[in-house]
Design an enzyme around this catalytic site. Structure first.
Site, PDB file in Angstrom:
ATOM      1  CE  LYS A 164     -84.199   6.512 -26.101  1.00  0.00           C
ATOM      2  NZ  LYS A 164     -83.503   7.356 -27.066  1.00  0.00           N
ATOM      3  CE1 TYR A 217     -85.713   7.780 -22.872  1.00  0.00           C
ATOM      4  CE2 TYR A 217     -85.415   5.899 -21.410  1.00  0.00           C
ATOM      5  CZ  TYR A 217     -84.908   6.784 -22.341  1.00  0.00           C
ATOM      6  OH  TYR A 217     -83.606   6.667 -22.759  1.00  0.00           O
ATOM      7  CB  SER A 246     -82.568   2.724 -23.059  1.00  0.00           C
ATOM      8  OG  SER A 246     -82.585   2.518 -21.671  1.00  0.00           O
TER       9      SER A 246
HETATM   10  P1  NAD Z   1     -79.372  14.758 -22.900  1.00  0.00           P
HETATM   11  O1  NAD Z   1     -80.715  15.286 -22.564  1.00  0.00           O
HETATM   12  O2  NAD Z   1     -78.204  15.304 -22.177  1.00  0.00           O
HETATM   13  O3  NAD Z   1     -79.111  14.911 -24.466  1.00  0.00           O
HETATM   14  C1  NAD Z   1     -80.136  14.858 -25.427  1.00  0.00           C
HETATM   15  C2  NAD Z   1     -79.946  16.035 -26.353  1.00  0.00           C
HETATM   16  O4  NAD Z   1     -80.973  15.997 -27.363  1.00  0.00           O
HETATM   17  C3  NAD Z   1     -80.086  17.388 -25.632  1.00  0.00           C
HETATM   18  O5  NAD Z   1     -78.986  18.207 -25.989  1.00  0.00           O
HETATM   19  C4  NAD Z   1     -81.405  17.964 -26.159  1.00  0.00           C
HETATM   20  O6  NAD Z   1     -81.379  19.371 -26.198  1.00  0.00           O
HETATM   21  C5  NAD Z   1     -81.478  17.319 -27.530  1.00  0.00           C
HETATM   22  N1  NAD Z   1     -82.846  17.168 -28.069  1.00  0.00           N
HETATM   23  C6  NAD Z   1     -83.928  16.628 -27.453  1.00  0.00           C
HETATM   24  N2  NAD Z   1     -84.979  16.656 -28.282  1.00  0.00           N
HETATM   25  C7  NAD Z   1     -84.565  17.208 -29.447  1.00  0.00           C
HETATM   26  C8  NAD Z   1     -85.197  17.514 -30.680  1.00  0.00           C
HETATM   27  N3  NAD Z   1     -86.490  17.253 -30.888  1.00  0.00           N
HETATM   28  N4  NAD Z   1     -84.460  18.087 -31.658  1.00  0.00           N
HETATM   29  C9  NAD Z   1     -83.149  18.372 -31.467  1.00  0.00           C
HETATM   30  N5  NAD Z   1     -82.504  18.121 -30.325  1.00  0.00           N
HETATM   31  C10 NAD Z   1     -83.203  17.533 -29.323  1.00  0.00           C
HETATM   32  O7  NAD Z   1     -79.423  13.158 -22.741  1.00  0.00           O
HETATM   33  P2  NAD Z   1     -78.248  12.084 -22.802  1.00  0.00           P
HETATM   34  O8  NAD Z   1     -78.113  11.489 -21.469  1.00  0.00           O
HETATM   35  O9  NAD Z   1     -77.070  12.656 -23.473  1.00  0.00           O
HETATM   36  O10 NAD Z   1     -78.937  10.993 -23.722  1.00  0.00           O
HETATM   37  C11 NAD Z   1     -78.719  10.915 -25.110  1.00  0.00           C
HETATM   38  C12 NAD Z   1     -79.555   9.796 -25.688  1.00  0.00           C
HETATM   39  O11 NAD Z   1     -79.206   8.559 -25.055  1.00  0.00           O
HETATM   40  C13 NAD Z   1     -81.055   9.970 -25.479  1.00  0.00           C
HETATM   41  O12 NAD Z   1     -81.721   9.526 -26.640  1.00  0.00           O
HETATM   42  C14 NAD Z   1     -81.345   9.070 -24.310  1.00  0.00           C
HETATM   43  O13 NAD Z   1     -82.678   8.594 -24.330  1.00  0.00           O
HETATM   44  C15 NAD Z   1     -80.368   7.928 -24.558  1.00  0.00           C
HETATM   45  N6  NAD Z   1     -80.036   7.189 -23.340  1.00  0.00           N
HETATM   46  C16 NAD Z   1     -79.544   7.868 -22.252  1.00  0.00           C
HETATM   47  C17 NAD Z   1     -79.244   7.187 -21.085  1.00  0.00           C
HETATM   48  C18 NAD Z   1     -78.740   7.915 -19.856  1.00  0.00           C
HETATM   49  O14 NAD Z   1     -78.808   7.335 -18.773  1.00  0.00           O
HETATM   50  N7  NAD Z   1     -78.229   9.139 -19.967  1.00  0.00           N
HETATM   51  C19 NAD Z   1     -79.422   5.796 -21.042  1.00  0.00           C
HETATM   52  C20 NAD Z   1     -79.917   5.139 -22.168  1.00  0.00           C
HETATM   53  C21 NAD Z   1     -80.216   5.859 -23.321  1.00  0.00           C
HETATM   54  C1  WQD Z   2     -79.808   3.435 -10.354  1.00  0.00           C
HETATM   55  C2  WQD Z   2     -79.994   2.732  -9.009  1.00  0.00           C
HETATM   56  C3  WQD Z   2     -82.125   3.157  -7.988  1.00  0.00           C
HETATM   57  C4  WQD Z   2     -81.498   7.428  -7.312  1.00  0.00           C
HETATM   58  C5  WQD Z   2     -82.484   5.050 -15.488  1.00  0.00           C
HETATM   59  C6  WQD Z   2     -83.555   4.902 -16.530  1.00  0.00           C
HETATM   60  C7  WQD Z   2     -83.057   4.091 -17.681  1.00  0.00           C
HETATM   61  C8  WQD Z   2     -81.746   4.658 -18.232  1.00  0.00           C
HETATM   62  C9  WQD Z   2     -80.743   4.926 -17.160  1.00  0.00           C
HETATM   63  C10 WQD Z   2     -82.234   6.084 -20.112  1.00  0.00           C
HETATM   64  C11 WQD Z   2     -81.371   2.115  -8.832  1.00  0.00           C
HETATM   65  C12 WQD Z   2     -81.010   3.726  -7.147  1.00  0.00           C
HETATM   66  C13 WQD Z   2     -81.331   6.101  -7.685  1.00  0.00           C
HETATM   67  C14 WQD Z   2     -81.539   7.774  -5.927  1.00  0.00           C
HETATM   68  C15 WQD Z   2     -81.226   5.436  -5.399  1.00  0.00           C
HETATM   69  N1  WQD Z   2     -81.950   5.922 -18.884  1.00  0.00           N
HETATM   70  N2  WQD Z   2     -81.211   5.133  -6.736  1.00  0.00           N
HETATM   71  N3  WQD Z   2     -81.407   6.752  -5.034  1.00  0.00           N
HETATM   72  O1  WQD Z   2     -83.273   3.645 -12.791  1.00  0.00           O
HETATM   73  O2  WQD Z   2     -81.330   2.135 -13.344  1.00  0.00           O
HETATM   74  O3  WQD Z   2     -82.114   3.767 -15.012  1.00  0.00           O
HETATM   75  O4  WQD Z   2     -81.345   5.671 -16.098  1.00  0.00           O
HETATM   76  O5  WQD Z   2     -82.449   5.260 -20.948  1.00  0.00           O
HETATM   77  O6  WQD Z   2     -84.041   4.098 -18.637  1.00  0.00           O
HETATM   78  O7  WQD Z   2     -84.661   4.241 -15.951  1.00  0.00           O
HETATM   79  O8  WQD Z   2     -80.919   4.585 -13.035  1.00  0.00           O
HETATM   80  O9  WQD Z   2     -79.525   6.144 -11.760  1.00  0.00           O
HETATM   81  O10 WQD Z   2     -82.040   6.308 -11.561  1.00  0.00           O
HETATM   82  O11 WQD Z   2     -80.859   4.366 -10.540  1.00  0.00           O
HETATM   83  O12 WQD Z   2     -81.112   4.573  -4.534  1.00  0.00           O
HETATM   84  O13 WQD Z   2     -81.713   8.938  -5.544  1.00  0.00           O
HETATM   85  O14 WQD Z   2     -79.864   3.695  -7.977  1.00  0.00           O
HETATM   86  O15 WQD Z   2     -83.133   2.634  -7.194  1.00  0.00           O
HETATM   87  O16 WQD Z   2     -81.223   0.931  -8.098  1.00  0.00           O
HETATM   88  P1  WQD Z   2     -82.006   3.444 -13.473  1.00  0.00           P
HETATM   89  P2  WQD Z   2     -80.839   5.459 -11.726  1.00  0.00           P
END
Ligand code: NAD
Ligand code: WQD
Length: 348
Positions: free
Chosen positions: A154, A150, A126
């Site tokens: 990562k 979190y 991330s």
């Molecule tokens: P999500 O929660 O929808 O998907 C994660 C999946 O992993 C879920 O289906 C959950 O049931 C499964 N899971 C969690 N722990 C587990 C375990 N111990 N064993 C087996 N399965 C497990 O999340 P997502 O948004 O699809 O994110 C996927 C990956 O991408 C995550 O690692 C997340 O940290 C990373 N990521 C997400 C975002 C985002 O904004 N969505 C941004 C950056 C990184």
């Molecule tokens: C985006 C923008 C908020 C909600 C998060 C995690 C990051 C990554 C992606 C996993 C910001 C603003 C938000 C609301 C708002 N996930 N906002 N009102 O914070 O950039 O990133 O998700 O790895 O680790 O921190 O994403 O969608 O929460 O916010 O004004 O109700 O929207 O302040 O500027 P963020 P977000």
């Protein structure tokens, strides 16, 4: 010969879109998910959309023996590792749960991979690993400085993977690790079919699911967290990326790992983002324009821990993976809305 990809967390938001694109690209797909934050319905729909089947195992990646059984039954070539917990706020309340799931889980996974001699891995990292930097456009060589549990899970996993790769030089007789660490910026959107998408539990933390739930009337009002940032309109700026573009980056990473580029192994990090920032107000305006719906919002104080502005420099992914985004903000808004109106209760 079949090219079989094990997708951990494949039932989740990003994982289900990855399974769909992998199947459509001709890969065999095996999913391991404990369904802690997802529903099997997502994978049922992936199979309906593609007309192809995948193998599913309800297994927790921390369960060494159950995971080893999957590797024994299936002939896995590479792993895409999405499984993890991802809520920043929850990670501050329950850090042990996050370290156990995300860090220990990856240790078990890589142990089983080593035992099975499967050494191609794509890891979901991330942009949050960068913490606060001087520049707003992030390049991969910036120092790592995550600011919440979190993000630290990562960053720790990234360190573990780099150490694992470095240990290859001490074991020249073994096949080397080939690892792509993908640092996502802000994934939003949904598949164009409107049949799979993001289905958050309870009240969403992230901007786009909140916006759509306000537009459809499930939530009363969006709070815009901060209108006094040093940005052109005062609201926070992020790099939003369509989830389908994002998962295509994973397929490009698999192709690179399996090519001459990684012949000698290695662990390399790549930013996956559009390369341009977009403010909260721009998101709201685009969403209103594309959907014809009003988004009721009010200005609110800044959210603790938020940065004013950051976005990706995705040049390395273009150069080395031959990947760049193809979809724009309008596509992201339209596809999110299409998913929301067709599935007002998510997968329920
Ligand atoms: P999500 O929660 O929808 O998907 C994660 C999946 O992993 C879920 O289906 C959950 O049931 C499964 N899971 C969690 N722990 C587990 C375990 N111990 N064993 C087996 N399965 C497990 O999340 P997502 O948004 O699809 O994110 C996927 C990956 O991408 C995550 O690692 C997340 O940290 C990373 N990521 C997400 C975002 C985002 O904004 N969505 C941004 C950056 C990184
Ligand atoms: C985006 C923008 C908020 C909600 C998060 C995690 C990051 C990554 C992606 C996993 C910001 C603003 C938000 C609301 C708002 N996930 N906002 N009102 O914070 O950039 O990133 O998700 O790895 O680790 O921190 O994403 O969608 O929460 O916010 O004004 O109700 O929207 O302040 O500027 P963020 P977000």
């Amino acid at each position: 010969m079949a090219n079989t990809i094990l997708v951990t967390g494949g039932a989740g938001y990003i994982g289900s879109h990855a399974c769909l694109e992998l199947l459509q690209a001709g890969y065999q797909v095996v999913v391991v998910d404990n369904l802690a934050n997802s529903k099997l319905e997502s994978l049922k729909r992936v199979q309906e959309i593609t007309g192809k089947s995948l193998a599913f195992y309800q297994v927790d990646i921390r369960d060494h023996d159950a995971l080893a059984d999957v590797f024994a039954k299936e002939s896995i070539n590479a792993v895409i590792h999405f499984a993890g917990l991802k809520a920043v706020g929850e990670s501050c309340e329950q850090p042990q749960m996050y370290y156990h799931n995300n860090v220990y889980g990856t240790l078990v996974l890589t142990q089983v991979m080593a035992e099975s001699n499967v050494k191609q891995l794509v890891f979901s990292s991330s942009a949050t690993v960068y913490g606060a930097a001087e520049q707003v456009q992030y390049t991969e060589d910036l120092p790592i400085g995550a600011i919440n549990p979190y993000g630290r899970t990562k960053a720790m996993v990234e360190d573990i993977l780099r150490d694992l790769s470095a240990s290859d030089s001490l074991k020249p007789s073994q096949s080397p690790w080939k690892i792509a660490v993908l640092r996502y910026f802000n994934p939003i959107g949904a598949h164009e079919s409107g049949r799979i998408g993001e289905d958050p539990n309870g009240i969403p933390n992230n901007l786009m699911p909140y916006v759509t739930q306000v537009a459809i009337g499930k939530l009363a009002q969006l709070s815009v967290f901060g209108d006094d940032y040093p940005t052109p309109d005062g609201t926070g700026i992020r790099d939003y990326i369509h989830v389908v573009d994002l998962v295509k980056g994973h397929i490009k990473a698999i192709e690179a790992l399996q090519s001459e580029k990684f012949a000698d192994g290695g662990c390399k990090a790549y930013n996956l983002g559009a390369g341009k920032g977009c403010s909260v107000l721009e998101i709201i305006n685009t969403f209103e324009k594309v959907t014809g719906r009003k988004v009721n919002y009010k200005m609110a104080p800044r959210r603790a821990g938020d940065l004013a502005e950051y976005f990706a420099d995705p040049a390395l992914a273009l150069r080395e993976l031959n990947w760049k985004v193809e979809k724009n903000l309008e596509d992201m808004a339209a596809d999110t809305w299409n998913w929301q109106v067709n599935n007002p209760q998510g997968y329920n």
